[in-house]
Design an enzyme around this catalytic site. Structure first.
Site, short mmCIF file in Angstrom:
data_model
loop_
_atom_site.label_atom_id
_atom_site.label_comp_id
_atom_site.label_asym_id
_atom_site.label_seq_id
_atom_site.Cartn_x
_atom_site.Cartn_y
_atom_site.Cartn_z
N LYS A 47 0.86 -1.19 0.00
CA LYS A 47 0.00 0.00 0.00
C LYS A 47 0.89 1.23 0.00
O LYS A 47 1.71 1.42 0.90
CB LYS A 47 -0.90 -0.01 1.24
CG LYS A 47 -1.76 1.23 1.36
CD LYS A 47 -2.79 1.08 2.46
CE LYS A 47 -3.63 2.33 2.61
NZ LYS A 47 -4.69 2.15 3.63
N LYS A 54 -2.25 -1.46 -3.80
CA LYS A 54 -3.10 -0.28 -3.74
C LYS A 54 -2.27 0.97 -3.82
O LYS A 54 -1.28 1.05 -3.09
CB LYS A 54 -3.86 -0.34 -2.40
CG LYS A 54 -4.72 0.84 -2.10
CD LYS A 54 -5.29 0.69 -0.72
CE LYS A 54 -6.09 1.93 -0.40
NZ LYS A 54 -6.52 1.95 0.97
C1 PBG Z 1 -7.29 3.48 5.67
C2 PBG Z 1 -7.72 3.23 4.27
C3 PBG Z 1 -7.57 4.16 3.24
C4 PBG Z 1 -8.17 3.60 2.11
C5 PBG Z 1 -8.67 2.35 2.48
N1 PBG Z 1 -8.38 2.14 3.83
C6 PBG Z 1 -7.01 5.53 3.22
C7 PBG Z 1 -5.70 5.82 3.77
O1 PBG Z 1 -4.83 4.94 3.89
O2 PBG Z 1 -5.50 6.98 4.13
C8 PBG Z 1 -8.24 4.30 0.78
C9 PBG Z 1 -9.26 3.86 -0.16
C10 PBG Z 1 -9.56 4.79 -1.25
O3 PBG Z 1 -8.91 5.85 -1.44
O4 PBG Z 1 -10.51 4.48 -1.98
N2 PBG Z 1 -6.72 2.52 6.40
#
Ligand code: PBG
Length: 334
Positions: free
Chosen positions: A205, A260
């Site tokens: 991520k 992601k």
């Molecule tokens: C937080 C989380 C995020 C997303 C999914 N879970 C945002 C972040 O890490 O700040 C992002 C999903 C998206 O942008 O559609 N744990």
């Protein structure tokens, strides 16, 4: 020419356009398919009776629990295999330590129970394991003296995963990027009789600008202020490191791994799938969705065609399934 590709011969005896000449032939030689079976629908739930639109995400709303149960019914009728739930927590309930995350009666647990009651095991339920919806500072972990504490956070994530599994969630998805959390969560689930609950690890991520609309949807943008998550989410510059992240999560017991965002990391999706052969998911995040919608609204792109091409490309890169806010729209097209 890579060795796994047959040498195509030479022009003019070889003409690759021959296989593109008829629609039926193009259908026969299609390599990648996008099916409703590949889609996971992320949904936002809030503790209010009415739905509220998410301004930066056309067509997406924060829903009441009843609204999510209705959306779950829609998912079942469209054949979408699973939904992913994201809670929008009232700011007055957020704390420094995000303790509401481990409360079995919190919003997401109530929502999980309602969905399982309505739909049994017909629909997959995936829940994030991370503290950011619950912390007053908007970070995914516990914060002390400006530092995100790793091991202390993991101890809380273990409890959060168990509470979600107790409520009836079949897949927990740690999205926080703390080190060692997959193994710790596996251990906690097993100790609490949840050896059948799967872990979908947000293994690679990236600290991405494309989460902006999501953060405004769940309210963590305001809590985060100008802060960023670069001490735990990965540098988008690093591909090799993402493979180390994935390898560790697999070793710790991840059942599925996720990359992601998706469209800015297609190379990573490809390397992960080719390198590990694991069930590999990708998250087409809020910013990717917003970007395609904005371009379509401005008359610059055809929404449906751009949506389907983006999802197909993520599949071609190697993703088995895609988390996408387009899921119901795409399901209707397929
Ligand atoms: C937080 C989380 C995020 C997303 C999914 N879970 C945002 C972040 O890490 O700040 C992002 C999903 C998206 O942008 O559609 N744990």
């Amino acid at each position: 020419m890579p060795s796994d590709i047959a040498f195509p011969g030479r022009f003019p005896s070889t003409r690759l356009r021959r296989n593109r000449r008829h629609a039926w032939l193009r259908a026969l030689v299609t390599e990648t398919r996008l099916s409703v079976d590949n889609l996971i629908w992320p949904l936002f739930v809030h503790d209010l009776p009415e739905a509220a639109a998410v301004p930066a995400m056309p067509g997406v709303s924060r829903l009441s629990i009843e609204g999510v149960v209705a959306a779950a019914a829609e998912a079942v009728s469209l054949g979408i295999p699973a939904i992913a739930l994201f809670p929008v927590i009232d700011p007055s309930l957020k704390t420094d330590d995000g303790r509401l995350a481990v409360d079995p009666d919190n919003l997401v647990c109530r929502c999980v129970r309602a969905i399982r009651q309505a739909h049994g095991n017909a629909l997959g339920l995936i829940c994030d394991v991370a503290l950011d919806p619950y912390t007053s500072h908007g970070h995914d972990g516990l914060l002390r003296d400006g530092e995100i504490l790793n091991d202390e956070t993991v101890a809380v994530l273990r409890q959060q995963a168990v509470v979600l599994a107790d409520a009836g969630c079949q897949v927990v998805a740690p999205s926080d990027m703390m080190d060692g959390r997959v193994g710790a969560i596996r251990d906690a689930l097993d100790q609490h009789g949840h050896d059948g609950v799967a872990i979908l690890s947000y293994a690679a991520k990236f600290a991405s600008a494309f989460y902006g609309p999501f953060r405004s949807a769940v309210g963590s943008a305001a809590n985060l202020g100008g802060g960023d998550k670069k001490t735990y989410q990965m540098n988008p510059a690093n591909g090799d490191e993402s493979l180390r992240e994935v390898a560790l999560d697999i070793a710790e017991g991840a059942d599925m791994v996720m990359v992601k965002p998706a469209m800015t990391a297609l190379d990573v999706i490809h390397r992960v799938k080719a390198g590990f052969g694991m069930p590999t998911f990708a998250y087409q995040v809020s910013g990717e969705y917003a970007m395609i919608h904005a371009a379509a609204a401005a008359g610059m792109l055809d929404l449906e065609a751009a949506m389907l091409e983006s999802l197909l490309s993520i599949r071609r890169a190697g993703a088995d399934a895609v988390l996408t806010y387009f899921a119901p729209t795409a399901a209707r097209c397929l």
